[in-house]
Design a protein around this motif. Structure first.
Motif, mmCIF file in Angstrom:
data_model
loop_
_atom_site.group_PDB
_atom_site.id
_atom_site.type_symbol
_atom_site.label_atom_id
_atom_site.label_comp_id
_atom_site.label_asym_id
_atom_site.label_seq_id
_atom_site.Cartn_x
_atom_site.Cartn_y
_atom_site.Cartn_z
ATOM 1 N N HIS A 52 -44.041 20.191 20.219
ATOM 2 C CA HIS A 52 -44.668 19.157 19.359
ATOM 3 C C HIS A 52 -46.103 19.019 19.935
ATOM 4 O O HIS A 52 -46.327 18.796 21.126
ATOM 5 C CB HIS A 52 -44.151 17.725 19.601
ATOM 6 C CG HIS A 52 -44.530 16.526 19.141
ATOM 7 N ND1 HIS A 52 -45.405 15.585 20.141
ATOM 8 C CD2 HIS A 52 -45.062 16.104 18.089
ATOM 9 C CE1 HIS A 52 -46.011 14.551 19.561
ATOM 10 N NE2 HIS A 52 -45.841 15.069 18.142
ATOM 11 N N TRP A 53 -47.289 19.065 18.994
ATOM 12 C CA TRP A 53 -48.591 18.897 19.742
ATOM 13 C C TRP A 53 -49.129 17.672 19.172
ATOM 14 O O TRP A 53 -49.055 17.416 18.005
ATOM 15 C CB TRP A 53 -49.337 20.129 18.949
ATOM 16 C CG TRP A 53 -49.123 21.563 19.928
ATOM 17 C CD1 TRP A 53 -48.213 22.536 19.220
ATOM 18 C CD2 TRP A 53 -49.397 21.843 20.868
ATOM 19 N NE1 TRP A 53 -48.245 23.462 20.051
ATOM 20 C CE2 TRP A 53 -48.976 22.967 21.204
ATOM 21 C CE3 TRP A 53 -50.024 21.415 21.942
ATOM 22 C CZ2 TRP A 53 -49.118 23.900 22.366
ATOM 23 C CZ3 TRP A 53 -50.271 22.180 23.136
ATOM 24 C CH2 TRP A 53 -49.745 23.301 23.363
ATOM 25 N N SER A 54 -49.926 17.069 19.910
ATOM 26 C CA SER A 54 -51.021 15.927 19.484
ATOM 27 C C SER A 54 -52.183 16.840 19.687
ATOM 28 O O SER A 54 -52.755 17.202 20.910
ATOM 29 C CB SER A 54 -50.957 14.682 20.248
ATOM 30 O OG SER A 54 -49.649 14.142 20.229
ATOM 31 N N HIS A 62 -57.058 12.722 14.587
ATOM 32 C CA HIS A 62 -55.858 13.029 15.351
ATOM 33 C C HIS A 62 -54.825 13.737 14.405
ATOM 34 O O HIS A 62 -54.857 13.173 13.459
ATOM 35 C CB HIS A 62 -55.578 11.747 16.268
ATOM 36 C CG HIS A 62 -54.174 12.018 16.626
ATOM 37 N ND1 HIS A 62 -53.165 11.213 16.251
ATOM 38 C CD2 HIS A 62 -53.569 12.770 17.729
ATOM 39 C CE1 HIS A 62 -51.973 11.461 16.909
ATOM 40 N NE2 HIS A 62 -52.201 12.546 17.791
ATOM 41 N N ARG A 63 -54.127 14.783 14.893
ATOM 42 C CA ARG A 63 -53.170 15.368 13.963
ATOM 43 C C ARG A 63 -51.956 15.607 14.913
ATOM 44 O O ARG A 63 -52.057 16.229 16.024
ATOM 45 C CB ARG A 63 -53.450 16.525 13.212
ATOM 46 C CG ARG A 63 -54.062 17.587 13.836
ATOM 47 C CD ARG A 63 -54.533 18.528 12.793
ATOM 48 N NE ARG A 63 -54.793 19.957 13.187
ATOM 49 C CZ ARG A 63 -55.857 20.511 13.528
ATOM 50 N NH1 ARG A 63 -57.013 19.813 13.856
ATOM 51 N NH2 ARG A 63 -55.873 21.829 14.170
ATOM 52 N N GLU A 64 -50.764 15.743 14.220
ATOM 53 C CA GLU A 64 -49.562 15.848 15.158
ATOM 54 C C GLU A 64 -49.105 17.315 14.299
ATOM 55 O O GLU A 64 -49.069 17.496 13.078
ATOM 56 C CB GLU A 64 -48.634 14.887 14.620
ATOM 57 C CG GLU A 64 -48.853 13.743 15.487
ATOM 58 C CD GLU A 64 -48.773 13.417 16.847
ATOM 59 O OE1 GLU A 64 -47.874 13.991 17.412
ATOM 60 O OE2 GLU A 64 -49.976 12.718 17.405
ATOM 61 N N GLU A 66 -45.565 19.850 14.557
ATOM 62 C CA GLU A 66 -44.127 19.913 15.205
ATOM 63 C C GLU A 66 -43.471 21.114 14.525
ATOM 64 O O GLU A 66 -43.761 21.373 13.153
ATOM 65 C CB GLU A 66 -43.296 18.658 14.701
ATOM 66 C CG GLU A 66 -43.404 17.649 15.579
ATOM 67 C CD GLU A 66 -42.431 16.447 15.624
ATOM 68 O OE1 GLU A 66 -41.147 16.855 15.905
ATOM 69 O OE2 GLU A 66 -42.728 15.616 14.987
ATOM 70 N N GLY A 100 -48.742 17.910 24.564
ATOM 71 C CA GLY A 100 -47.677 17.683 23.884
ATOM 72 C C GLY A 100 -46.323 18.005 24.595
ATOM 73 O O GLY A 100 -46.406 17.881 26.012
#
Length: 129
Positions: A52-54, A62-64, A66, A100
């Motif tokens: 999981h990355w922020s 900002h994006r997530e 997974e 993350g």
């Protein structure tokens, strides 16, 4: 210089590099590579199941992200062993950051835990002048 953090016996280190040959600043496309080194300092065999990355861009976006494993793998890491891989991230500006966690599985008892990925910065070298 690597950025490092240790969580529950899992040491995660990150090094970054700007990729000018894959970037196009005029079109707001800045490409960065990052190398991740995951070392198992615990007494147990573990497997990396998910990531999981922020991802933060200096323009405020900002994006997530997974998904399963890393670069198509769910590596098993024995005690004292390590796994390393290289991946990339594109930004719309010349600087940003990522952080993350990896979802890890302790194979002895199927315990699931998160190993933190330290926050690291993606900065184009010309931004430092």
């Amino acid at each position: 210089m690597a950025t490092t953090i240790i969580t529950d016996g899992v040491k995660v280190s990150v090094e970054t590099q700007y990729q000018p040959e894959y970037s196009n600043p005029a079109n707001e496309h800045f490409m960065f590579a990052y190398k991740i080194h995951i070392e198992n300092l615990s007494d147990y065999t573990i497997q990396l199941m998910r990531r999981h990355w922020s991802i933060f861009d200096s323009n405020g976006s900002h994006r997530e992200v997974e998904g399963e494993g890393v670069v198509g793998l769910q590596p098993v890491i024995e005690p004292g062993e390590s796994h390393e891989y290289i991946s990339g991230c594109n930004l719309k500006t010349d600087m940003g950051s990522m952080k993350g966690e990896y979802q890890m599985l302790r194979l002895l008892d199927n315990t699931v835990f998160d190993a933190q990925i330290p926050e690291f910065y993606l900065i184009a070298p010309f931004k430092m002048n």
